[in-house]
Enzyme design. Structure first.
Site, PDB file in Angstrom:
ATOM      1  N   LYS A  28     -16.264 -54.473  -3.977  1.00 59.18           N
ATOM      2  CA  LYS A  28     -17.021 -53.464  -4.730  1.00 59.18           C
ATOM      3  C   LYS A  28     -16.072 -52.446  -5.356  1.00 59.18           C
ATOM      4  O   LYS A  28     -16.218 -52.095  -6.525  1.00 59.18           O
ATOM      5  CB  LYS A  28     -18.018 -52.794  -3.782  1.00 59.18           C
ATOM      6  CG  LYS A  28     -18.930 -51.792  -4.439  1.00 59.18           C
ATOM      7  CD  LYS A  28     -20.268 -51.688  -3.716  1.00 59.18           C
ATOM      8  CE  LYS A  28     -20.145 -51.031  -2.350  1.00 59.18           C
ATOM      9  NZ  LYS A  28     -19.909 -49.583  -2.433  1.00 59.18           N
ATOM     10  N   ARG A  33     -13.553 -50.474 -10.541  1.00 59.25           N
ATOM     11  CA  ARG A  33     -12.323 -50.079 -11.234  1.00 59.25           C
ATOM     12  C   ARG A  33     -11.990 -51.021 -12.386  1.00 59.25           C
ATOM     13  O   ARG A  33     -11.478 -50.591 -13.422  1.00 59.25           O
ATOM     14  CB  ARG A  33     -11.164 -50.017 -10.232  1.00 59.25           C
ATOM     15  CG  ARG A  33     -11.289 -48.794  -9.287  1.00 59.25           C
ATOM     16  CD  ARG A  33     -10.515 -49.020  -8.009  1.00 59.25           C
ATOM     17  NE  ARG A  33     -10.431 -47.838  -7.156  1.00 59.25           N
ATOM     18  CZ  ARG A  33     -11.406 -47.427  -6.321  1.00 59.25           C
ATOM     19  NH1 ARG A  33     -12.546 -48.102  -6.250  1.00 59.25           N
ATOM     20  NH2 ARG A  33     -11.233 -46.353  -5.562  1.00 59.25           N
ATOM     21  N   GLY A 105     -21.959 -43.836  -5.103  1.00 56.88           N
ATOM     22  CA  GLY A 105     -21.040 -42.693  -5.084  1.00 56.88           C
ATOM     23  C   GLY A 105     -19.745 -43.017  -5.798  1.00 56.88           C
ATOM     24  O   GLY A 105     -19.202 -42.197  -6.548  1.00 56.88           O
ATOM     25  N   ARG A 133     -25.762 -36.409  -2.087  1.00 56.81           N
ATOM     26  CA  ARG A 133     -24.337 -36.475  -1.712  1.00 56.81           C
ATOM     27  C   ARG A 133     -23.504 -35.426  -2.457  1.00 56.81           C
ATOM     28  O   ARG A 133     -23.804 -35.077  -3.601  1.00 56.81           O
ATOM     29  CB  ARG A 133     -23.810 -37.896  -1.974  1.00 56.81           C
ATOM     30  CG  ARG A 133     -24.552 -38.907  -1.121  1.00 56.81           C
ATOM     31  CD  ARG A 133     -24.057 -40.306  -1.320  1.00 56.81           C
ATOM     32  NE  ARG A 133     -22.697 -40.472  -0.847  1.00 56.81           N
ATOM     33  CZ  ARG A 133     -21.994 -41.582  -1.002  1.00 56.81           C
ATOM     34  NH1 ARG A 133     -22.529 -42.624  -1.636  1.00 56.81           N
ATOM     35  NH2 ARG A 133     -20.773 -41.664  -0.535  1.00 56.81           N
ATOM     36  N   SER A 178     -10.070 -39.223   0.764  1.00 63.72           N
ATOM     37  CA  SER A 178     -11.091 -39.849  -0.072  1.00 63.72           C
ATOM     38  C   SER A 178     -10.466 -40.521  -1.285  1.00 63.72           C
ATOM     39  O   SER A 178      -9.883 -39.867  -2.151  1.00 63.72           O
ATOM     40  CB  SER A 178     -12.113 -38.807  -0.535  1.00 63.72           C
ATOM     41  OG  SER A 178     -12.880 -39.331  -1.601  1.00 63.72           O
ATOM     42  N   ASP A 330     -15.796 -47.609   5.777  1.00 61.95           N
ATOM     43  CA  ASP A 330     -17.115 -48.224   5.579  1.00 61.95           C
ATOM     44  C   ASP A 330     -17.503 -49.154   6.729  1.00 61.95           C
ATOM     45  O   ASP A 330     -18.610 -49.695   6.730  1.00 61.95           O
ATOM     46  CB  ASP A 330     -17.138 -48.997   4.260  1.00 61.95           C
ATOM     47  CG  ASP A 330     -17.064 -48.053   3.059  1.00 61.95           C
ATOM     48  OD1 ASP A 330     -17.442 -46.865   3.207  1.00 61.95           O
ATOM     49  OD2 ASP A 330     -16.613 -48.492   1.991  1.00 61.95           O
ATOM     50  N   LYS A 357     -21.966 -40.270   3.473  1.00 63.15           N
ATOM     51  CA  LYS A 357     -22.010 -41.572   2.779  1.00 63.15           C
ATOM     52  C   LYS A 357     -23.436 -41.796   2.243  1.00 63.15           C
ATOM     53  O   LYS A 357     -24.195 -40.854   2.106  1.00 63.15           O
ATOM     54  CB  LYS A 357     -21.564 -42.676   3.737  1.00 63.15           C
ATOM     55  CG  LYS A 357     -20.109 -42.549   4.163  1.00 63.15           C
ATOM     56  CD  LYS A 357     -19.183 -42.740   2.989  1.00 63.15           C
ATOM     57  CE  LYS A 357     -17.741 -42.563   3.381  1.00 63.15           C
ATOM     58  NZ  LYS A 357     -16.858 -42.575   2.198  1.00 63.15           N
TER      59      LYS A 357
HETATM   60  C1  S3P Z   1     -14.522 -46.063  -2.101  1.00 66.50           C
HETATM   61  C2  S3P Z   1     -14.043 -45.084  -1.278  1.00 66.50           C
HETATM   62  C3  S3P Z   1     -14.654 -44.693  -0.012  1.00 66.50           C
HETATM   63  C4  S3P Z   1     -15.711 -45.691   0.452  1.00 66.50           C
HETATM   64  C5  S3P Z   1     -16.565 -46.182  -0.673  1.00 66.50           C
HETATM   65  C6  S3P Z   1     -15.725 -46.842  -1.739  1.00 66.50           C
HETATM   66  C7  S3P Z   1     -13.827 -46.368  -3.355  1.00 66.50           C
HETATM   67  O1  S3P Z   1     -15.255 -43.430  -0.158  1.00 66.50           O
HETATM   68  O2  S3P Z   1     -16.524 -45.117   1.445  1.00 66.50           O
HETATM   69  O3  S3P Z   1     -17.506 -47.136  -0.202  1.00 66.50           O
HETATM   70  O4  S3P Z   1     -14.081 -47.433  -3.959  1.00 66.50           O
HETATM   71  O5  S3P Z   1     -12.987 -45.555  -3.769  1.00 66.50           O
HETATM   72  P1  S3P Z   1     -14.367 -42.082  -0.025  1.00 66.50           P
HETATM   73  O6  S3P Z   1     -13.228 -42.259  -0.913  1.00 66.50           O
HETATM   74  O7  S3P Z   1     -15.242 -40.958  -0.480  1.00 66.50           O
HETATM   75  O8  S3P Z   1     -14.029 -42.009   1.423  1.00 66.50           O
END
Ligand code: S3P
Length: 447
Positions: A28, A33, A105, A133, A178, A330, A357
């Protein structure tokens, strides 16, 4: 898109041994990206193995709204071969409609970063989960680039961003571990002059850095006394690429967990990521005594991967080092299920981020596990599961629009004494549309 579909309850029942090959879908994080960088490159990017889940479709539609062309090659859904005609760094135009990022998110935060240093205006929204969120962690640094932001209560969606006409480069320490914050700042830095620097105390998933380098940006990571220091040179011309998306280790975790806890199981999962910013769960499982065999180490789509054979066996509780949290952020919901089937206590410290989350995952797991007979303690930033080697089951669990809560309890119900029901399995579509079919093919009783 935000969904208004009816909740779809689903029940998992005690199943015989799980056997077979689990081919989990594309990653994902990498899929988001690939679409965003494809849209920011000049010319045609081809993507194979793209995750065709709702979160990713929402990001694809958003890239079109900003001016890129995104289309699936061929007719067959699930093949994951896509083409993106990018508009170049700084080439986005103002969308005509509100950008609805649904449940994602990652989608909303990375796209906000990608548009915030171009003089255009966009409004972002999402579903009930995403609307709860925190967004200030992203809009704060974007304001430092010169963007103007309006957010509900200063923090929540809907958010409107007027991109900076004269962006300044930024040197930014991420306040929490993050990858979404890091990535939003780096994507904003693409259209700022000079060098944008992100400093993170703990390393988080590094797909943005790897992929930016692949698209021809100048980016380097150094480890200093401050932590991981990532430096990006702004205003590159991104070269279109062919991106082969590797399989998602966070999705792989669900069949892996099910095989570990259902007696007699043995499954094989191909192409599991061994990227050290993503593989924390597998280190913890090894410490718990899990029977894991890795073979065929190789590189796929720029990521280290290997094939994993998982066999059921006894597990014991462990204390998870807080430094591991970012590399398995995750995976804590499914780890808490595995922990209930282990002997002894599993302690997860330094996991406050789980509270923001898709749901408050500490609360959702603690409430659901307790309702099904487990003893669980939680604090603002920790969770402890006192494993007894089994779980009574019998309760219905609220999934709070969170795909990983739904999949975690459906795995638990395959071996609990009584069935476990989740109130809504539809959020699984956001990350793992084939989850139910894949688990049934291995022998899981889901329905
Ligand atoms: C992700 C970063 C993580 C993860 C999310 C995917 C990403 O969140 O929990 O499912 O693709 O950059 P955080 O960067 O906020 O921890």
């Amino acid at each position: 898109m935000s969904h208004s579909t009816q909740p779809q309850p689903m029940t998992a029942r005690r199943s015989g041994p799980l056997k077979g090959n689990a081919l989990v879908p594309g990653d994902k994080s990498v899929s988001h990206r690939a679409l965003i960088l494809g849209a920011l490159a000049v010319g045609e990017t081809r993507i194979t193995g793209l995750l065709e889940s709702q979160d990713i479709i929402d990001t694809a539609r958003a890239m079109e709204a900003f001016g890129a062309t995104v289309e699936r090659v061929g007719e067959r859904v699930g093949e994951g071969e896509w083409r993106v005609q990018g508009v170049g760094v700084g080439g986005f135009s103002s969308p005509e409609a509100v950008i609805d990022c649904g449940n994602s998110g990652t989608g909303v935060r990375l796209i906000m970063g990608a548009m915030a240093t171009t003089p255009i205006t966009a409004t972002f929204t999402g579903d009930a989960s995403l609307s709860r969120r925190p967004m200030r962690r992203i809009t704060g640094p974007l304001e430092l680039f010169g963007a103007q932001v309006t957010a509900r209560e200063g923090e929540f969606l809907p958010v409107t961003i007027q991109g900076a006409a004269d962006p300044l480069p930024l040197r930014y320490h991420t306040p929490v571990a993050s990858a979404q914050i890091k990535s939003a700042v780096l994507l904003a830095g693409l259209n700022a002059p000079g060098e944008t620097v992100v400093i993170e105390a703990e390393p988080t998933r590094d797909h943005t850095e790897r992929m930016l380098a692949g698209f021809g940006a100048t980016i380097r990571t150094e480890i200093t006394h401050e932590g991981h220091v990532i430096t990006l040179t702004g205003r590159p011309e991104l070269r279109p690429c062919t991106v082969a998306v590797p399989r998602d280790p966070s999705s792989a975790a669900f069949p892996v967990a099910a095989a570990l806890i259902v007696p007699g199981s043995e499954i094989r999962v191909e192409g599991v990521s061994r990227n050290p910013t993503r593989d924390g769960l597998y280190h913890v499982l090894a410490e718990m005594g899990a029977d894991l065999t890795w073979e065929n180490d190789r590189t796929e789509g720029g990521e280290p991967v290997a094939d994993l054979t998982v066999r059921h066996g006894p597990l014991h509780g462990v204390t998870v080092a807080p430094e591991r949290a970012a590399s398995m952020i995750d995976e804590f919901p499914i780890l808490s299920v595995i922990a209930a089937f282990a002997e002894g206590s599993t302690v997860m410290n330094g996991v406050a981020e789980l509270r923001v989350k898709e749901s408050d995952r500490i609360d959702a797991m603690a409430v659901g596990l307790r309702a099904n007979g487990a003893r669980v303690e939680d604090t603002p930033d920790s969770m402890t599961v006192h494993g007894t080697g089994g779980l009574q089951g019998g309760a219905t669990v609220a999934t709070h629009l969170d795909h990983r809560i739904a999949m975690s309890f459906l795995a638990a119900g395959l071996v609990s004494e009584r069935p476990i029901t989740v109130d809504d399995a539809s959020p699984i579509m956001t990350s793992f549309p084939d989850f139910v079919a894949l688990m049934r093919a291995l022998g899981a009783d889901l329905g």
